[in-house]
Design a protein around this motif. Structure first.
Motif, PDB file in Angstrom:
ATOM      1  N   SER A 513      35.884 102.043   6.477  1.00 11.14           N
ATOM      2  CA  SER A 513      35.217 103.348   6.403  1.00 11.14           C
ATOM      3  C   SER A 513      34.136 103.374   7.469  1.00 11.14           C
ATOM      4  CB  SER A 513      34.619 103.572   5.014  1.00 11.14           C
ATOM      5  OG  SER A 513      33.509 102.715   4.816  1.00 11.14           O
ATOM      6  N   GLN A 514      33.370 104.465   7.505  1.00 12.86           N
ATOM      7  CA  GLN A 514      32.258 104.529   8.441  1.00 12.86           C
ATOM      8  C   GLN A 514      31.203 103.478   8.141  1.00 12.86           C
ATOM      9  OE1 GLN A 514      30.568 108.468   8.667  1.00 12.86           O
ATOM     10  NE2 GLN A 514      32.565 109.471   8.747  1.00 12.86           N
ATOM     11  N   ASP A 515      31.248 102.931   6.924  1.00 14.34           N
ATOM     12  CA  ASP A 515      30.192 102.019   6.485  1.00 14.34           C
ATOM     13  C   ASP A 515      30.645 100.568   6.339  1.00 14.34           C
ATOM     14  OD1 ASP A 515      28.585 104.329   6.193  1.00 14.34           O
ATOM     15  OD2 ASP A 515      29.377 104.645   4.168  1.00 14.34           O
ATOM     16  N   VAL A 516      31.933 100.305   6.382  1.00 15.18           N
ATOM     17  CA  VAL A 516      32.445  98.965   6.095  1.00 15.18           C
ATOM     18  C   VAL A 516      33.417  98.524   7.179  1.00 15.18           C
ATOM     19  CG1 VAL A 516      33.687  97.497   4.467  1.00 15.18           C
ATOM     20  CG2 VAL A 516      32.187  99.317   3.617  1.00 15.18           C
ATOM     21  N   GLN A 517      33.169  97.340   7.715  1.00 16.35           N
ATOM     22  CA  GLN A 517      34.090  96.717   8.660  1.00 16.35           C
ATOM     23  C   GLN A 517      34.455  95.322   8.149  1.00 16.35           C
ATOM     24  OE1 GLN A 517      33.378  94.570  12.815  1.00 16.35           O
ATOM     25  NE2 GLN A 517      33.316  96.789  13.088  1.00 16.35           N
ATOM     26  N   LEU A 518      35.747  95.017   8.168  1.00 18.54           N
ATOM     27  CA  LEU A 518      36.250  93.686   7.839  1.00 18.54           C
ATOM     28  C   LEU A 518      36.875  93.101   9.089  1.00 18.54           C
ATOM     29  CD1 LEU A 518      38.043  94.619   4.484  1.00 18.54           C
ATOM     30  CD2 LEU A 518      35.735  93.708   4.752  1.00 18.54           C
ATOM     31  N   TYR A 519      36.720  91.787   9.288  1.00 17.28           N
ATOM     32  CA  TYR A 519      37.304  91.192  10.478  1.00 17.28           C
ATOM     33  C   TYR A 519      37.798  89.776  10.205  1.00 17.28           C
ATOM     34  CZ  TYR A 519      32.712  88.915  10.978  1.00 17.28           C
ATOM     35  OH  TYR A 519      31.572  88.190  10.764  1.00 17.28           O
ATOM     36  N   ALA A 549      38.129  79.597  13.189  1.00 17.46           N
ATOM     37  CA  ALA A 549      38.540  80.792  12.451  1.00 17.46           C
ATOM     38  C   ALA A 549      37.331  81.362  11.721  1.00 17.46           C
ATOM     39  CB  ALA A 549      39.653  80.468  11.466  1.00 17.46           C
ATOM     40  N   ASP A 550      37.202  82.689  11.734  1.00 22.11           N
ATOM     41  CA  ASP A 550      36.153  83.418  11.020  1.00 22.11           C
ATOM     42  C   ASP A 550      36.786  84.536  10.205  1.00 22.11           C
ATOM     43  OD1 ASP A 550      32.873  83.682  12.238  1.00 22.11           O
ATOM     44  OD2 ASP A 550      34.204  82.064  12.825  1.00 22.11           O
ATOM     45  N   ILE A 551      36.274  84.789   9.020  1.00 23.30           N
ATOM     46  CA  ILE A 551      36.547  86.030   8.305  1.00 23.30           C
ATOM     47  C   ILE A 551      35.197  86.562   7.842  1.00 23.30           C
ATOM     48  CG2 ILE A 551      38.890  85.482   7.579  1.00 23.30           C
ATOM     49  CD1 ILE A 551      37.761  84.790   4.814  1.00 23.30           C
ATOM     50  N   GLY A 552      35.024  87.876   7.926  1.00 26.69           N
ATOM     51  CA  GLY A 552      33.712  88.392   7.580  1.00 26.69           C
ATOM     52  C   GLY A 552      33.698  89.883   7.405  1.00 26.69           C
ATOM     53  N   THR A 553      32.510  90.392   7.134  1.00 25.12           N
ATOM     54  CA  THR A 553      32.342  91.823   6.930  1.00 25.12           C
ATOM     55  C   THR A 553      30.970  92.260   7.411  1.00 25.12           C
ATOM     56  OG1 THR A 553      32.388  93.610   5.286  1.00 25.12           O
ATOM     57  CG2 THR A 553      31.470  91.505   4.582  1.00 25.12           C
ATOM     58  N   ILE A 554      30.895  93.507   7.861  1.00 19.23           N
ATOM     59  CA  ILE A 554      29.627  94.179   8.159  1.00 19.23           C
ATOM     60  C   ILE A 554      29.597  95.444   7.305  1.00 19.23           C
ATOM     61  CG2 ILE A 554      28.174  95.215   9.937  1.00 19.23           C
ATOM     62  CD1 ILE A 554      29.707  93.582  12.010  1.00 19.23           C
ATOM     63  N   TYR A 555      28.526  95.618   6.576  1.00 16.69           N
ATOM     64  CA  TYR A 555      28.425  96.719   5.620  1.00 16.69           C
ATOM     65  C   TYR A 555      27.141  97.487   5.903  1.00 16.69           C
ATOM     66  CZ  TYR A 555      27.926  99.059   1.048  1.00 16.69           C
ATOM     67  OH  TYR A 555      27.765  99.984   0.042  1.00 16.69           O
ATOM     68  N   LYS A 556      27.278  98.799   6.092  1.00 15.25           N
ATOM     69  CA  LYS A 556      26.124  99.652   6.361  1.00 15.25           C
ATOM     70  C   LYS A 556      26.037 100.714   5.267  1.00 15.25           C
ATOM     71  CE  LYS A 556      23.694 101.891  10.181  1.00 15.25           C
ATOM     72  NZ  LYS A 556      23.786 102.552  11.502  1.00 15.25           N
ATOM     73  N   PRO A 557      25.465 100.337   4.103  1.00 13.90           N
ATOM     74  CA  PRO A 557      25.433 101.280   2.982  1.00 13.90           C
ATOM     75  C   PRO A 557      24.557 102.497   3.244  1.00 13.90           C
ATOM     76  CG  PRO A 557      24.107  99.338   2.491  1.00 13.90           C
ATOM     77  CD  PRO A 557      24.830  99.049   3.770  1.00 13.90           C
ATOM     78  N   LYS A 558      23.562 102.333   4.118  1.00 11.79           N
ATOM     79  CA  LYS A 558      22.697 103.435   4.518  1.00 11.79           C
ATOM     80  C   LYS A 558      22.557 103.394   6.032  1.00 11.79           C
ATOM     81  CE  LYS A 558      19.889 103.189   0.273  1.00 11.79           C
ATOM     82  NZ  LYS A 558      18.521 103.016  -0.260  1.00 11.79           N
ATOM     83  N   ASN A 559      22.107 104.505   6.606  1.00  9.03           N
ATOM     84  CA  ASN A 559      21.927 104.551   8.053  1.00  9.03           C
ATOM     85  C   ASN A 559      20.955 103.491   8.535  1.00  9.03           C
ATOM     86  OD1 ASN A 559      23.703 106.556   8.753  1.00  9.03           O
ATOM     87  ND2 ASN A 559      22.199 108.214   8.574  1.00  9.03           N
ATOM     88  N   ARG A 560      20.024 103.084   7.658  1.00  8.95           N
ATOM     89  CA  ARG A 560      18.960 102.180   8.075  1.00  8.95           C
ATOM     90  C   ARG A 560      19.062 100.807   7.420  1.00  8.95           C
ATOM     91  NH1 ARG A 560      13.386 105.365   9.300  1.00  8.95           N
ATOM     92  NH2 ARG A 560      14.245 106.807  10.855  1.00  8.95           N
ATOM     93  N   LEU A 561      20.222 100.470   6.884  1.00  7.96           N
ATOM     94  CA  LEU A 561      20.419  99.164   6.263  1.00  7.96           C
ATOM     95  C   LEU A 561      21.771  98.601   6.682  1.00  7.96           C
ATOM     96  CD1 LEU A 561      19.614  96.923   4.236  1.00  7.96           C
ATOM     97  CD2 LEU A 561      20.704  98.306   2.442  1.00  7.96           C
ATOM     98  N   ALA A 566      29.845  86.116   6.926  1.00 11.51           N
ATOM     99  CA  ALA A 566      31.001  85.494   7.568  1.00 11.51           C
ATOM    100  C   ALA A 566      31.253  84.125   6.957  1.00 11.51           C
ATOM    101  CB  ALA A 566      30.778  85.360   9.074  1.00 11.51           C
ATOM    102  N   LEU A 567      32.523  83.818   6.727  1.00 14.71           N
ATOM    103  CA  LEU A 567      32.969  82.474   6.377  1.00 14.71           C
ATOM    104  C   LEU A 567      33.708  81.929   7.585  1.00 14.71           C
ATOM    105  CD1 LEU A 567      34.392  83.205   2.795  1.00 14.71           C
ATOM    106  CD2 LEU A 567      32.152  82.240   3.364  1.00 14.71           C
ATOM    107  N   TRP A 568      33.451  80.679   7.959  1.00 14.37           N
ATOM    108  CA  TRP A 568      34.039  80.184   9.197  1.00 14.37           C
ATOM    109  C   TRP A 568      34.387  78.708   9.102  1.00 14.37           C
ATOM    110  CZ3 TRP A 568      31.466  76.197  11.569  1.00 14.37           C
ATOM    111  CH2 TRP A 568      30.129  75.995  11.203  1.00 14.37           C
ATOM    112  N   HIS A 569      35.275  78.296  10.017  1.00 12.81           N
ATOM    113  CA  HIS A 569      35.704  76.899  10.104  1.00 12.81           C
ATOM    114  C   HIS A 569      35.896  76.548  11.575  1.00 12.81           C
ATOM    115  CE1 HIS A 569      38.778  73.658  10.288  1.00 12.81           C
ATOM    116  NE2 HIS A 569      38.076  73.169   9.290  1.00 12.81           N
TER     117      HIS A 569
END
Length: 743
Positions: A513-519, A549-561, A566-569
């Motif tokens: 979504s506009q607020d959630v990125q998974l990678y 290897a990395d798996i992770g997420t970036i979450y922007k619940p508000k415009n200012r937060l 990330a979990l990695w190996h």
């Protein structure tokens, strides 16, 4: 065959270009074109950036779509698309504003976190070139040789030494030195004037096709300012006879051409009982040219030189028995001098709305001389164990890359590929390791030779954006040739080895979504071994590989937060480097690491900003038995963060901290390197064109050890050697005042 297939693919995809498009130019209020401005379609998630002429083109746009224009330092602007705007170029004017977290939009970039961390950079002033590395979440640095030597770096469970497992560049100029007299990958950043730093781009892990040697734990790319907003002159004065002067002056200013000159001079006796007599001078000139044809040229020339004395690392037992204080020395004749002169040309050509060509050429002249004494009287009980490491080097290189973006309207997708070729050649003469006394007398030359090292490479990188997905496969090909001429033998003695390595990468970004990125990221990288190791071992284990290897997420619940996790190996084939301090080859076998990175950034108000990161790593040797498999000095828990304020009437400043937990100093964890929690503070007051500041290092006067090693040494009056912690004490409470004038 590959070339023909690629050409056919591009032709077919180019034929698919159609659909609604908006295009135009983005400028500031002075009508200056702005490059790198994000253009984001909130309805579809598609995005692009303005090029170096300030122009942009965004496809798959429909009537009533909400288009968002954003860039750090400018107010966000939103445009609701009407039918007329689909057919004619539009002009967007952005208004300058204080840097804020809501000026960054979460899009499916491979390294989206860099954009958010740049808010940290621009919100909290950087007081030294090395300090910029602390802005990389989870990265810790430490100095242990008087301020003139490159800092020791820790990241993701690595004691990276001075740069063995992190690739560092500034404006495309490599900082790391291969086959260095002191250590592989030696990265001395002191030639960078901190006030010229404009941007930081970083990535953790070996996942990036355009990054090569030393990109195992990660990379850091710094960008310096192309132009100056104002002329600046400043002066800092502090304890320990510390004085720093800075000047940044415009030389040329027009619509197409800009130039400036920056200079820095620093002197200090340091916190130690024996004065460091430290001095450093930096001079940098930069010229920038832009034209309406889409050309941008940057020419940078700089010179740096430094000289210092050092008290070195001291044994804990000498402090405990009272023979020296924490800021004393066993051998206060350590120290050194170094210089670096750089010439760099960057050319960026916008071929059309969808393709660009970038090239760079660089040359550096580098000299280095260092005197150290780590074991005191262990090897030579009469004269001591002081060593000299010396080299002079010429570094030349270049790179050309081609980038093309193709939009496919029928399935709402975008295909972008980036390919490039380049080379780097290091000509290193009189690489010396000698046994010395008091920096005056050479007792024995232990090693002396000439090194020639070539790295030629090519890379191919694809970003395929389909709806909410960004699929990024890539591959890199590196050829390295190593030559070493031994100058200590009576007969001519030259050895040569070479190696070819292929490094595949695959990354996937899902914009939920506009607020959630998974990678998810995976790839293979490498760090090269020192030429002296390579030739001494007949080419075995030239380029130990790193599998990550990395798996992770970036979450922007508000415009200012913004929150990230990330979990990695990471698995390393061989940590096998040349130990310049001893002139020996030291293999340490296969290693494994895994961990978790957590971070948060919050714009509490327009003027108050908070950030923090916590990083945990489990690092072990993959070949040694349990209990004897610790990796010396590998940090397992680190954290950093801060609270900054800006634009509070005439005040700005902040407080920040860095923390590192106790960690093993040797393989069986019987010797512990003590952790620390250190807090720094700064405050500034602006009045008209003047700024008055106070900088406080170690606000609470914490007693801490900046660097620590488990070392076997012997003092002059000792009959037996002792292995224990040897350390460089961290700076105590240290205050500097600063006055700046801009005009």
């Amino acid at each position: 065959m590959i070339k023909n297939t690629l050409g056919l693919l591009i032709l077919l995809l180019s034929g698919a270009l159609h659909g609604h498009t908006i295009s135009g130019t983005i400028t500031n209020q002075d009508n200056t074109p702005l490059s790198g401005v994000g253009v984001y379609n909130k309805n579809t998630g598609n995005y692009t950036y303005s090029n170096n002429a300030g122009t942009f083109s965004l496809v798959n746009v429909s009537i009533n779509d909400r288009i968002y224009f954003y860039s750090l330092g400018f107010k966000n602007k939103e445009l609701v698309i009407t039918e007329s705007q689909l057919d004619i170029p539009i002009k967007i004017v952005l208004e300058e504003a204080a840097v804020s977290l809501d000026q960054v939009v979460l899009v499916s970039n491979i390294n989206a976190m860099s954009s958010f961390v740049n808010v940290d950079v621009k919100s909290d002033p950087v007081i030294s070139s090395q300090e910029i590395l602390r802005k990389v979440p989870g990265l810790i640095i430490g100095q242990h040789a008087g301020g003139g030597k490159a800092e020791q770096i820790f990241l993701r469970g690595f004691d990276i030494d001075h740069g063995t497992d992190i690739a560092i560049n500034v404006d495309g100029l490599p900082v790391n030195m291969v086959s260095h007299a002191h250590g592989q990958g030696y990265a001395d950043m002191h030639f960078i004037i901190p006030e010229t730093i404009d941007n930081i781009d970083f990535g953790k892990g070996p996942y990036y096709a355009d990054k090569g040697n030393f990109n195992t734990a990660g990379y850091v790319d710094l960008t310096t300012k192309k132009t100056l907003d104002k002329n600046v002159v400043s002066m800092e004065v502090g304890k320990y006879n510390t004085l720093r002067g800075l000047g940044m002056l415009k030389l040329l200013e027009s619509d197409d051409d800009n130039a400036y000159l920056a200079s820095e001079y620093l002197i200090s006796d340091g916190v130690f009982e024996s004065p460091q007599n430290f001095n450093r001078i930096n001079i940098m000139g930069r010229y920038n040219h832009k034209d309406d044809a889409g050309n941008e040229v940057n020419l940078t020339a700089s010179h740096f030189q430094s000289k210092w004395d050092a008290s070195g690392q001291i044994p804990q037992r000498a402090v405990d028995n009272g023979s020296i204080g924490r800021f004393g020395a066993i051998d206060d004749t350590e120290g050194g001098n170094t210089s670096r002169t750089n010439l760099l040309v960057n050319h960026d050509k916008q071929l059309d709305q969808h393709s660009r060509l970038k090239s760079k050429l660089f040359m550096s002249k580098y000299d280095f001389e260092l005197y150290s004494n780590f074991t005191f009287f262990l090897e030579d009980p009469i004269n001591g164990d002081q060593i000299k490491q010396k080299e002079n080097r010429t570094l030349i290189g270049g790179e050309t890359s081609y980038d093309r973006t193709i939009h496919l309207d029928q399935n709402n997708s975008q295909f972008r590929f980036n390919t490039g070729i380049g080379f780097r050649y290091d000509d290193i003469n009189d690489v010396e390791l000698s046994h010395t006394m008091n920096r005056k007398t050479t007792l024995e030359q232990l090693a002396l030779g000439n090194i020639d090292e070539l790295n030629a490479y090519g890379f191919f990188n694809i970003n395929y954006i389909l709806n909410k997905w960004n699929i990024n496969p890539g591959v890199r090909l590196d050829y390295l040739k190593f030559d070493y001429e031994n100058l200590l033998t009576t007969a001519y003695d030259q050895k040569s080895e070479n190696k070819l390595v292929v490094s595949p990468k695959l990354n996937a970004i899902y914009q939920a979504s506009q607020d959630v990125q998974l990678y998810a990221k995976t790839g293979i990288g490498f760090h090269s071994n020192d030429t002296r190791v390579v030739t001494a071992n007949n080419g075995e284990r030239i380029l130990p590989l790193a599998f990550g290897a990395d798996i992770g997420t970036i979450y922007k619940p508000k415009n200012r937060l913004v929150l990230n996790m990330a979990l990695w190996h990471l698995f390393l084939e061989q940590e096998f480097v040349y130990v310049g301090d001893a002139g020996i080859v030291e293999p340490s076998g296969k290693t494994k690491r895994f961990g978790v990175d957590l971070g948060a950034r919050y714009q509490l108000t327009d003027w108050l900003y908070a950030y923090g990161d916590v990083n945990y790593t489990y690092a072990r040797s993959a070949e040694d038995p349990s209990g004897e498999d610790y990796i010396p000095l590998a940090p397992d828990l680190t954290s950093s963060g801060g609270l900054t304020f800006k634009g509070l009437k005439n005040f700005s400043g902040g407080v920040n901290y860095r923390f590192i937990k106790d960690r093993p100093a040797n393989e069986d964890n019987s010797i512990i390197a003590e952790g620390y929690f250190v807090t720094d503070f700064n405050i500034n007051y602006s009045w008209k064109n003047w700024s008055f500041g106070l900088i406080v290092d170690n606000l609470f006067d914490t007693e801490w050890n900046e660097t620590q090693f488990a070392t076997t040494s012997r003092l002059f009056n000792e009959t037996e050697a002792v292995e224990e912690i040897h350390f460089t004490p961290g700076t105590p409470f240290f205050v500097r005042g600063k006055v700046s004038a801009s005009f």
